[in-house]
Scaffold this active site. Structure first.
Site, PDB file in Angstrom:
ATOM      1  N   CYS A 139       0.840  -1.213   0.000  1.00 21.38           N
ATOM      2  CA  CYS A 139       0.000   0.000   0.000  1.00 21.38           C
ATOM      3  C   CYS A 139       0.865   1.248   0.000  1.00 21.38           C
ATOM      4  O   CYS A 139       1.358   1.671   1.053  1.00 21.38           O
ATOM      5  CB  CYS A 139      -0.934  -0.012   1.212  1.00 21.38           C
ATOM      6  SG  CYS A 139      -2.011   1.429   1.247  1.00 21.38           S
ATOM      7  N   CYS A 196      -0.486   4.069   2.123  1.00 18.60           N
ATOM      8  CA  CYS A 196      -0.373   3.853   3.580  1.00 18.60           C
ATOM      9  C   CYS A 196       1.076   4.056   4.045  1.00 18.60           C
ATOM     10  O   CYS A 196       1.326   4.665   5.082  1.00 18.60           O
ATOM     11  CB  CYS A 196      -0.793   2.448   3.978  1.00 18.60           C
ATOM     12  SG  CYS A 196      -2.279   1.856   3.199  1.00 18.60           S
ATOM     13  N   ASP A 197       2.032   3.503   3.299  1.00 19.92           N
ATOM     14  CA  ASP A 197       3.413   3.421   3.785  1.00 19.92           C
ATOM     15  C   ASP A 197       4.384   4.377   3.100  1.00 19.92           C
ATOM     16  O   ASP A 197       5.537   4.507   3.532  1.00 19.92           O
ATOM     17  CB  ASP A 197       3.949   1.984   3.580  1.00 19.92           C
ATOM     18  CG  ASP A 197       3.112   0.956   4.332  1.00 19.92           C
ATOM     19  OD1 ASP A 197       2.527   1.336   5.363  1.00 19.92           O
ATOM     20  OD2 ASP A 197       3.043  -0.199   3.885  1.00 19.92           O
TER      21      ASP A 197
END
Ligand SMILES: Cc1cc2nc3c(=O)[nH]c(=O)nc-3n(C[C@H](O)[C@H](O)[C@H](O)COP(=O)(O)OP(=O)(O)OC[C@H]3O[C@@H](n4cnc5c(N)ncnc54)[C@H](O)[C@@H]3O)c2cc1C
Length: 295
Positions: A127, A130-131
């Site tokens: 992701c 997300c990261d």
């Protein structure tokens, strides 16, 4: 007893809920463990007509709208479906319905190479949104060549020092041209075609390199994987036929069961198609309920 139980609170499930609840059908959404599903992975939704903003914001609007017409939404995961009309959740609760709509989406396919499991969360990510932040100013690889990989690369290019896209095919034949053009315009994105990884490695602090199948070693801090999806259908019994990616063909389902969104076979995986199929199956379900009052 509900008229309709909808599994999934992504755009497909919430659209179906809006339609069935608004048609006066007693509707329960079992929203899984992630409200709004994959919408949360879209920081800037640019291609859903009439809306500009984050996917999560769209999900919040959709939830409110469905609830306004009486849909009940709880965030529980279905563990199995019995006799096509009874849903048991992970906490043991059982719900009954006359119609079931499956809208459970899909999960990214895992990279099956040496080191990928070991460095998951320490350099290997599924992701980018997300990261990506953790790789600000660093060197990262993106694996894949479809729209998800191109979007991930563009997102990461604004944070990372350098992004290399590794794709096993000779061109981005599956990616939208607008995304390909944007990738080509980014100075810090390099595209390596006909290139596949064989392993990733590093030390106790995290990932430091990846190796290609032709033996080249690429120094990097992160590997973002975008190589397709598998449908979230493990909870279904074997009688419900699925393809090799776990997706369900609408026509294979028994009467009173429907499928919408990314979990449906041969669908282009987009918010607009999730919404479209959510609407379509909800209208079919409403007609089915009206014609089969005794079910
Ligand atoms: C990084 C990324 C960026 C994207 N960007 C775009 C974009 O810019 N534009 C675009 O149009 N599309 C984009 N997409 C695709 C889009 O997000 C999806 O096609 C869309 O969200 C699919 O909707 P869905 O409702 O079918 O599934 P999802 O949104 O995946 O929702 C599935 C729902 O099912 C629930 N669930 C799972 N298992 C169970 C269970 N057993 N019981 C109950 N519930 C369950 C989950 O918790 C979730 O709520 C992107 C996807 C990704 C990964």
């Amino acid at each position: 007893m509900y008229d309709v139980i909808i599994l999934g609170s992504g755009p497909a499930g919430l659209t179906a809920a809006l339609y069935t609840a608004r048609a006066g059908k007693k509707t329960l959404v079992l929203g899984g463990d992630e409200a709004f599903g994959t919408l949360n992975k879209i920081p800037n939704l640019e291609n859903y007509p009439g809306f500009l903003g984050s996917g999560t914001a769209l999900g919040e609007f959709m939830q409110k709208q469905a609830e306004q017409f009486g849909a009940e939404i709880v965030f529980k995961k279905a563990e199995r479906i019995k006799n096509n009309f009874s849903v048991t959740c992970e906490d043991g609760t059982e719900y009954l319905a006359r119609v079931i709509i499956i809208a459970t989406g899909a999960t990214p396919r895992k990279l099956e190479i040496d080191g990928a499991r070991e460095f998951m969360g320490r350099g290997v990510s599924y992701c980018a949104t997300c990261d990506g932040f953790f790789y600000s100013g660093k060197n990262v690889l993106v694996i894949g060549g479809g729209n998800s990989a191109l979007n991930d690369a563009l997102y990461l290019a604004d944070l990372a020092k350098n992004v290399k896209i590794l794709y096993r095919k000779p061109s981005f034949s599956r990616g939208e041209q607008v995304l390909v053009d944007r990738v080509n315009a980014k100075e810090n994105i390099e595209c390596l075609f006909e290139t596949e990884l064989s392993s990733v490695g590093g030390n106790e602090t995290g990932l430091t390199f990846a190796t290609t199948t032709s033996g080249d070693k690429i120094e990097c801090d992160g590997v973002f994987v975008a190589i397709g999806h598998e449908a979230n259908t493990d909870f279904l019994t074997e009688e419900i036929k699925r393809d090799n990616l776990g997706r369900i063909a609408p026509k294979s389902l028994p009467a009173g069961m429907y499928v919408a969104g990314d979990v449906r076979s041969e669908l282009k995986m987009q918010v607009a198609t999730a919404v479209g199929t959510g609407c379509e199956v909800a209208m079919d379900a409403i007609a089915y309920l009206n014609q089969n009052a005794s079910v």
